[in-house]
Design a protein around this motif. Structure first.
Motif, PDB file in Angstrom:
ATOM      1  N   GLY A   1     -33.862 -93.831-106.309  1.00  0.00           N
ATOM      2  CA  GLY A   1     -32.703 -94.491-106.891  1.00  0.00           C
ATOM      3  C   GLY A   1     -32.755 -95.974-106.584  1.00  0.00           C
ATOM      4  O   GLY A   1     -33.669 -96.686-106.987  1.00  0.00           O
ATOM      5  N   GLY A   2     -31.787 -96.444-105.813  1.00  0.00           N
ATOM      6  CA  GLY A   2     -31.733 -97.870-105.487  1.00  0.00           C
ATOM      7  C   GLY A   2     -32.594 -98.263-104.304  1.00  0.00           C
ATOM      8  O   GLY A   2     -32.582 -99.422-103.900  1.00  0.00           O
ATOM      9  N   ASN A   3     -33.329 -97.301-103.732  1.00  0.00           N
ATOM     10  CA  ASN A   3     -34.226 -97.553-102.595  1.00  0.00           C
ATOM     11  C   ASN A   3     -33.456 -98.119-101.402  1.00  0.00           C
ATOM     12  O   ASN A   3     -33.922 -99.013-100.706  1.00  0.00           O
TER      13      ASN A   3
ATOM     14  N   LEU B   1     -23.431 -97.921-107.781  1.00  0.00           N
ATOM     15  CA  LEU B   1     -22.126 -97.485-107.297  1.00  0.00           C
ATOM     16  C   LEU B   1     -21.039 -98.518-107.556  1.00  0.00           C
ATOM     17  O   LEU B   1     -19.937 -98.175-108.020  1.00  0.00           O
ATOM     18  N   GLU B   2     -21.305 -99.782-107.282  1.00  0.00           N
ATOM     19  CA  GLU B   2     -20.298-100.818-107.452  1.00  0.00           C
ATOM     20  C   GLU B   2     -19.862-100.923-108.910  1.00  0.00           C
ATOM     21  O   GLU B   2     -18.692-101.212-109.200  1.00  0.00           O
ATOM     22  N   ARG B   3     -20.782-100.688-109.829  1.00  0.00           N
ATOM     23  CA  ARG B   3     -20.437-100.740-111.257  1.00  0.00           C
ATOM     24  C   ARG B   3     -19.480 -99.609-111.616  1.00  0.00           C
ATOM     25  O   ARG B   3     -18.543 -99.798-112.395  1.00  0.00           O
ATOM     26  N   LEU B   4     -19.693 -98.429-111.068  1.00  0.00           N
ATOM     27  CA  LEU B   4     -18.778 -97.324-111.315  1.00  0.00           C
ATOM     28  C   LEU B   4     -17.412 -97.615-110.706  1.00  0.00           C
ATOM     29  O   LEU B   4     -16.366 -97.335-111.324  1.00  0.00           O
TER      30      LEU B   4
ATOM     31  N   SER C   1     -26.191-102.028-104.669  1.00  0.00           N
ATOM     32  CA  SER C   1     -27.539-101.703-105.135  1.00  0.00           C
ATOM     33  C   SER C   1     -27.844-100.204-105.135  1.00  0.00           C
ATOM     34  O   SER C   1     -28.744 -99.757-105.858  1.00  0.00           O
ATOM     35  N   CYS C   2     -27.146 -99.417-104.340  1.00  0.00           N
ATOM     36  CA  CYS C   2     -27.416 -97.974-104.350  1.00  0.00           C
ATOM     37  C   CYS C   2     -26.956 -97.374-105.673  1.00  0.00           C
ATOM     38  O   CYS C   2     -26.083 -97.904-106.351  1.00  0.00           O
TER      39      CYS C   2
END
Length: 496
Positions: free
Chosen positions: A85-87, A131-134, A154-155
């Motif tokens: 995913g976001g590493n 996650l932050e976008r959601l 970033s995750c």
């Protein structure tokens, strides 16, 4: 290209060569297949620089159909796949091995928010959504997606699901597992299991989604999920309380919980050492009180009704805690920005330790009431083992999860200190196990803790986990040697 060019010993992963790469390029387009060392390198090591790997190919599919085609080809030709995913993981679950033959499957292009239904409080999102976008999308419709992590910028949701992420809101909303209604999963053989249900109640047998949540990509690829949303609080109150000991901090927690019940949405413990690291190294962080104190508690109340005076409630908690001797000082956030600054201090506490040299880390949980006793045993044990070391235990006191990190002594040799990682882990984990705790509260197992898992799991439980792995992934191609050591079956065994 001939069949011979892709031959491999039965039951062993295939070697990644140019002929294999061409096949994957045909499936999703050459522009979405990274092969240049400079392009693939960022995917091959995690941000803490503890886990490194190699790969000759990073795949970036843009749809569930492309993921399905990739997995079918990988299954048919025995290519090992490492989902990523976001590493931002911390246990090496997203990192390939050193062979160069494991293919990284990045979910970053599966980044659509398919739907948001505020009436039903449900969002359907793809695995690559950050996650932050959601969180922002939920806020736009006056809803809350409560998962909150230091890496939320970033995750990705798929990684959050695959690791059953926790974060700072578990106290009120639970882990990621508790926020999921359904999942869409591509199985190791390429079949798509569509369980994107949005029902709150569905009592129709085995709830298969939970097999993939927390499985760290070893059973299949989560490509989308239907997630719970919640009403946004009409008011939030955030404060930092100073306490003289973990015992006093726990007394504050008990008092705050009694006063506020489910309105207590955050309770984080921070030591003075961690605060000093943040003041030195994190941008925008300053000392929040005139005098230093040994321990700090970040407390958040989320108020759902305008009939409740949140400010009066948190002030009442402070007054009673102060009179009882649980706390010695406090600072209450006077604005949303100051509240965000308080959380910035807490969320940055892990990253700032990098600037102080080596750090030996633990992600443990014990019963909430046992946290003071755990710290009373673990801190002196580490200080005796490594004189001059600097313990930085911090985290989610409200749900029993601490990040028990040990920074190297000032001026010590970093590599010599980190060479004692296993020794210190074993010592700390022994205390955790003795107190009925867990050696992995929210970060997962990956490769970091894989070999310790049989030491803390019931043998029957381990046997069932291995059987589930063999059922879903008999060839052992899904994220090999993560969580469990690979147990590959030969092609002949699979046909039986």
């Amino acid at each position: 290209m001939t069949e011979a060019s892709l031959s491999h010993p039965s039951g062993e992963p295939a070697k990644l060569d140019s002929a294999a790469i061409e096949q994957f390029e045909t499936l999703i387009g050459k522009q979405h297949c990274l092969t240049a060392p400079a392009d693939v390198d960022p995917y091959c090591h995690e941000w803490r620089d503890k886990f490194f790997g190699k790969t000759g190919l990073v795949l970036k599919p843009g749809s569930v159909d492309e993921v399905s085609a990739i997995m079918k080809l990988a299954h048919d030709q025995n290519f090992a796949i490492v989902p990523q995913g976001g590493n931002t993981g911390l246990v090496g679950a997203q990192t390939p091995d050193s062979s160069g033959d494991q293919i990284i499957l990045s979910m970053e292009r599966l980044d659509k928010i398919r739907s948001i239904d505020p009436g039903s409080n449900v969002a359907i999102v793809e695995a690559g959504v950050v996650l932050e976008r959601l969180q922002s999308a939920a806020e736009e419709v006056n809803r809350l997606f409560p998962l909150a992590l230091g890496a939320q910028g970033s995750c990705q949701i798929g990684g959050n699901l695959s690791t059953n992420a926790g974060g700072t809101s578990v106290l009120a909303y639970g882990n990621m597992r508790d926020m999921v209604l359904g999942v869409e999963v591509v199985l190791p053989d390429g079949r798509v299991m569509n369980c994107l249900r949005t029902l709150r109640k569905d009592n129709t047998g085995y709830d298969l989604k939970h097999l993939f949540i927390g499985a760290e990509g070893t059973l299949g690829i989560i490509t989308a999920a239907s997630l719970k949303l919640y009403p946004r609080p009409c008011d939030q109150q955030v404060a930092i309380f100073a306490a003289e000991s973990p015992e006093k901090a726990f007394a504050l927690f008990s008092l705050a919980r009694a006063h506020s019940g489910s309105m207590l949405t955050g309770f984080e413990l921070m030591p003075r050492m961690g605060v000093e690291f943040a003041i030195r190294h994190a941008s925008g962080v300053r000392d929040m009180m005139e005098s230093p104190y040994p321990w700090y508690c970040l407390v958040e109340l989320s108020i759902g009704s305008p009939a409740v005076d949140g400010r009066a409630l948190i002030e009442a908690i402070f007054e009673e805690a102060f009179e009882a001797g649980h706390v010695v000082d406090a600072v209450l956030a006077e604005s949303r920005q100051q509240a965000a600054d308080f959380w910035h201090l807490r969320h940055g506490m892990s990253e700032v330790q990098k600037h102080e040299g080596g750090s030996i880390k633990h992600d443990i949980s014990v019963p909430v009431s046992a946290i003071p006793a755990f710290l009373a045993r673990a801190i002196p044990a580490c200080e005796a083992a490594i004189p001059g070391c600097r313990p930085v235990p911090f985290g989610h006191m409200g749900d029993g999860n601490l990040h028990f990190n040990i920074s190297q002594p000032v001026g010590a040799d970093r590599e010599a200190f980190l060479a004692r990682w296993e020794e210190i882990n074993s010592m700390v984990h022994a205390i955790v196990i003795d107190m009925g705790g867990s050696i992995s509260a929210e970060h997962g197992i990956g490769t970091l803790k894989r070999d310790h898992l049989p030491e803390v799991k019931d043998p029957v439980e381990m046997d069932i986990m291995r059987q589930i792995k063999r059922l879903f992934d008999p060839k052992g191609l899904m994220n090999p040697d993560k969580l469990l050591k690979s147990d590959r079956l030969s092609d002949q065994d699979i046909k039986k």
